[in-house]
Scaffold this active site. Structure first.
Site, short mmCIF file in Angstrom:
data_model
loop_
_atom_site.label_atom_id
_atom_site.label_comp_id
_atom_site.label_asym_id
_atom_site.label_seq_id
_atom_site.Cartn_x
_atom_site.Cartn_y
_atom_site.Cartn_z
N GLY A 30 0.88 -1.30 0.07
CA GLY A 30 -0.07 0.17 0.10
C GLY A 30 0.77 1.23 0.14
O GLY A 30 0.46 2.18 0.62
N ALA A 31 1.82 1.20 -0.85
CA ALA A 31 2.78 2.22 -0.66
C ALA A 31 2.35 3.48 -1.47
O ALA A 31 3.60 4.33 -1.78
CB ALA A 31 4.27 1.63 -0.91
N ASN A 32 1.33 3.34 -2.35
CA ASN A 32 1.23 4.65 -3.36
C ASN A 32 0.60 5.90 -2.39
O ASN A 32 0.58 6.94 -3.27
CB ASN A 32 0.51 4.10 -4.25
N GLY A 34 -0.66 7.86 1.70
CA GLY A 34 -1.06 7.47 3.00
C GLY A 34 0.20 7.05 3.84
O GLY A 34 1.44 7.39 3.60
N GLY A 36 1.79 4.21 3.93
CA GLY A 36 2.75 3.26 2.96
C GLY A 36 3.55 4.33 2.48
O GLY A 36 4.74 3.95 2.13
N SER A 159 -4.65 -1.60 14.43
CA SER A 159 -5.35 -0.44 14.83
C SER A 159 -5.83 -0.71 16.27
O SER A 159 -6.03 -1.55 16.71
CB SER A 159 -6.29 -0.32 13.67
N TYR A 184 -14.36 -4.74 9.75
CA TYR A 184 -13.01 -4.01 9.94
C TYR A 184 -12.25 -4.18 11.18
O TYR A 184 -11.00 -4.55 11.23
CB TYR A 184 -13.23 -2.48 9.62
#
Length: 322
Positions: A30-32, A34, A36, A159, A184
């Site tokens: 998820g590095a694209n 936020g 990440g 979280s 979630y």
């Protein structure tokens, strides 16, 4: 060294304290955007070879271009990874193994929050699939590369919501009663259980790979707006947004877990502010459910069945790659 001695200094640990990462290979899911992206950027600044594992390669390339514009000598790769699709996870692991003989850091960061009930390619509830099963499978498929790395870390991002979570073992897919936030919370509890149990199994096997857990507190990212609808989107995407910290600040706990020499396997790192919503990294507490051995054994067994990934733990007598 005692836990108290290993506590990060709550007012002073920043990205400037990240040790030199030259020669280290890191994967950030998820590095694209936020957390990440903030994590990938900070690691690249310190010299790491960073693999941006992203579902959308075009967004990944834009993120990489932003890092390169700031640091032209950054060593980056963009590779496609859809954590909700186990076929994509296996393809990612296969190509990574072909190109890299070792891996030093795996940051299990990507996630989805509170969408309408959706099933993954393999028929699993989307949040459980993307947030937990995909990362479980990815870690298992890359564990031998991590064992070959130096001071290797697996950082699993959970979280504070894990403390409200329950594992619905009789209805993991939400077929009989789906509630977006409840599922979630289930996925975040699964992250916490996995990270803690991974530490226990690594230690039992004599592995030097560290499994460290982290959570970002309340951070303004597209997690709160990309998938949620209705009141959840209104609450987290608008009403509470002024209280949120930036992704750069929110990424500090996972960066500490990934890089600080004193971060030990089994540690759980979160913000030091009120209710752990924001602040500098410190050690925080997992919920009793996250450390329950019976729960951990059950989840591990179910995860192996659903992913068809079985971990092989290898004893190490000295730091690999040193």
């Amino acid at each position: 060294m005692t836990q108290q001695q290993r506590q990060p200094k709550q007012t002073s640990w920043t990205v400037e304290r990240i040790p030199d990462q030259t020669g280290r290979v890191s994967v950030v899911t998820g590095a694209n955007s936020g957390l990440g992206l903030a994590t990938a950027r900070a690691l690249a600044r310190r010299g790491a070879h960073v693999i941006l594992a992203v579902r959308d390669e075009e967004k990944g390339r834009r993120a990489a271009a932003g890092i390169t514009a700031e640091r032209p000598d950054a060593r980056l790769e963009v590779r496609r990874l859809d954590l909700a699709d186990l076929d994509s996870v296996r393809a990612f692991a296969t190509t990574l193994r072909a190109d890299h003989p070792r891996l030093d850091v795996l940051v299990n960061n990507a996630g989805v929050m509170a969408p309408p009930r959706t099933l993954s390619a393999q028929g699993h509830e989307l949040q459980f699939a993307a947030n937990h099963l995909g990362h479980f499978a990815l870690t298992g498929l890359l564990l031998d590369l991590l064992t070959s790395g130096a001071d290797s870390r697996v950082v699993t991002v959970t979280s504070t919501n894990h403390r409200q979570g329950r594992l619905f073992f009789d209805d993991l897919s939400g077929e009989r009663g789906y509630a977006p936030m409840a599922y979630y919370n289930q996925s975040k509890l699964a992250n916490a259980v996995f990270g803690h149990e991974l530490h226990r199994r690594l230690a039992e096997a004599g592995s030097l790979v560290r499994s460290v857990l982290a959570h970002p507190g309340y951070t303004a990212t597209n997690l709160q707006t990309a998938a949620p609808t209705g009141l959840v989107k209104l609450l987290f995407g608008r009403l509470l947004k002024p209280l949120a910290q930036s992704p750069d600040q929110g990424a500090l706990p996972q960066l500490y877990a990934a890089t600080a020499p004193e971060a030990a396997g089994g540690d759980f790192i979160g913000p030091d502010g009120m209710a752990e919503l924001r602040g500098a990294p410190k050690q925080v507490q997992l919920s009793p459910r996250a450390t329950n051995p019976e729960t951990a054994h059950h989840l591990w067994h179910v995860s192996e069945q659903l992913t068809n990934v079985h971990f092989t733990f290898r004893r190490q007598s000295s730091p690999s790659g040193a």
